[in-house]
Design an enzyme around this catalytic site. Structure first.
Site, PDB file in Angstrom:
ATOM      1  N   GLY A   8       0.964  -1.067   0.016  1.00  0.00           N
ATOM      2  CA  GLY A   8      -0.128  -0.012   0.036  1.00  0.00           C
ATOM      3  C   GLY A   8       0.834   1.183   0.020  1.00  0.00           C
ATOM      4  CB  VAL A  50      -2.595  -7.207  -0.730  1.00  0.00           C
ATOM      5  CG1 VAL A  50      -1.500  -6.239  -1.039  1.00  0.00           C
ATOM      6  CG2 VAL A  50      -3.873  -6.646  -0.144  1.00  0.00           C
ATOM      7  CG  ASN A  76       0.535   0.967   5.034  1.00  0.00           C
ATOM      8  OD1 ASN A  76      -0.128   1.665   5.888  1.00  0.00           O
ATOM      9  ND2 ASN A  76       0.517   1.328   3.788  1.00  0.00           N
ATOM     10  CE1 TYR A 141      -9.340  -0.699   8.662  1.00  0.00           C
ATOM     11  CE2 TYR A 141     -10.029   0.660  10.640  1.00  0.00           C
ATOM     12  CZ  TYR A 141      -9.411   0.304   9.804  1.00  0.00           C
ATOM     13  OH  TYR A 141      -7.705   0.865   9.646  1.00  0.00           O
TER      14      TYR A 141
END
Lengths: 231, 98
Positions: A8, A50, A76, A141
């Site tokens: 990232g 990813v 990250n 999240y």
């Protein structure tokens, strides 16, 4: 020369970390879903998702051929979606879990294979204060980062025999795209729950990551360090 | 597609290098029948993890093929593909072919 892989790196904290380690003389290998935004003789960029297993394996193979191995990994890359649970579609849940959990796992797995010859191998994963603070509106999240924390603790044990430390840093809100759109009252209420009530800065994250990466930190693994005095 | 003998040579070389790294002295000879992993076999789980990663790496370098030995097929197989050199050679060949 030490080689560090950072996911990232197109913007935000990842880009700042990449620039920091370039300045410190490391070979930096970064990635993001799109083209890179860093130009440097010691920076190599991969455009990939990813959570795409084949792409991550191919990236690892290329790094092995090019640099022989990896000394540090900073996981990250992450995405968030702030919404009430009753208004969160399954597609959003899957997207967040894929990037934050599957992506972190794949990079840990593939880069750990390349760290076996390093004498100072380090993995740093990224979590969030949204998990210990149980923030409303961030159920998925925070849950994805809870998984990352569990992964961190267990991989610390599994990779301990290979002399690889695995730790995590949990930043408070920082002015990046990730929190764009969060109302000011919400942000103020969140800061009020920190022991030190200010927005986080990129330098705070760099400091924590740097601590984990120091050769002297070889007896520190499986730890989660939250910033701002959140516990 | 590499010959079976080439794959066997690669696996044996990987086992030899691992044995040196891990100071494993239990191997008298290295051929298809040599036991690797399981009850009373010389490799512990950490040595096996290292061997698998080494072989995946060597296959990529020598045969330009990207394989994953520890896939779902290997995990659910009745007879572990990691029990001896012969079964490991078979597993590598199957995955290069796939």
């Amino acid at each position: 020369m030490n080689t560090i892989v950072i996911t990232g790196t197109r913007k935000g904290i990842g880009k700042a970390l990449a620039e920091y380690y370039l300045n410190a003389g490391w070979q930096v290998v970064g990635c993001s879903r799109g083209e890179g935004s860093i130009t440097h003789t010691r920076y190599l960029h991969f455009a990939l998702d990813v959570s795409d297993e084949d792409a991550v394996v191919a990236m690892a193979r290329f790094i092995k051929k090019q640099f022989g191995g990896v000394d540090a990994l900073l996981n990250n890359a992450g995405i968030a979606s702030m919404n009430h649970a009753l208004l969160t579609p399954a597609s959003t849940v899957n997207r967040i879990l894929q990037t934050n959990v599957v992506g972190t796992f794949l990079f840990c797995r593939e880069m750990a294979k390349l760290m076996r010859k390093s004498d100072c191998a380090r993995i740093v994963n990224f979590t969030t204060v949204a998990h210990p603070l149980n923030l409303e509106g961030e159920a998925i999240y925070a849950a994805s980062k809870a998984a990352v924390e569990s992964l961190t603790r267990i991989l610390a044990r599994e990779l301990g025999e290979l002399n690889i430390t695995v730790n995590a840093v949990g930043p408070t809100p920082i002015e990046t795209d990730l929190i764009r759109g969060v109302p000011k009252e919400k942000m103020d209420a969140l800061l009020a729950r920190q022991a030190i009530r200010r927005m986080g800065e990129v330098r705070d994250v760099i400091n924590a990551v740097d601590f984990y990466l120091r050769p002297e930190s070889d007896f520190i693994t499986g730890q989660v360090l939250y910033l701002g005095g959140v516990t | 597609m590499p010959e079976r003998a080439e794959i066997e040579a690669l696996v044996i070389e990987s086992v030899q290098l691992l044995a040196e790294d891990f100071e494993i002295k239990a191997f008298d000879k290295l051929d298809a029948s040599t036991c690797l992993y399981g009850a009373d076999a010389p490799l512990d789980s950490m040595a096996l993890v290292n061997l698998i990663a080494d072989i995946e790496d060597a296959v990529s370098e020598k045969f330009d093929a990207s394989i994953a030995l520890a896939d779902e097929k290997a995990m659910s197989a009745k007879n572990s593909p990691f029990r001896n050199i012969g079964s490991l050679v078979e597993a590598v060949a199957e995955r290069i072919e796939a």
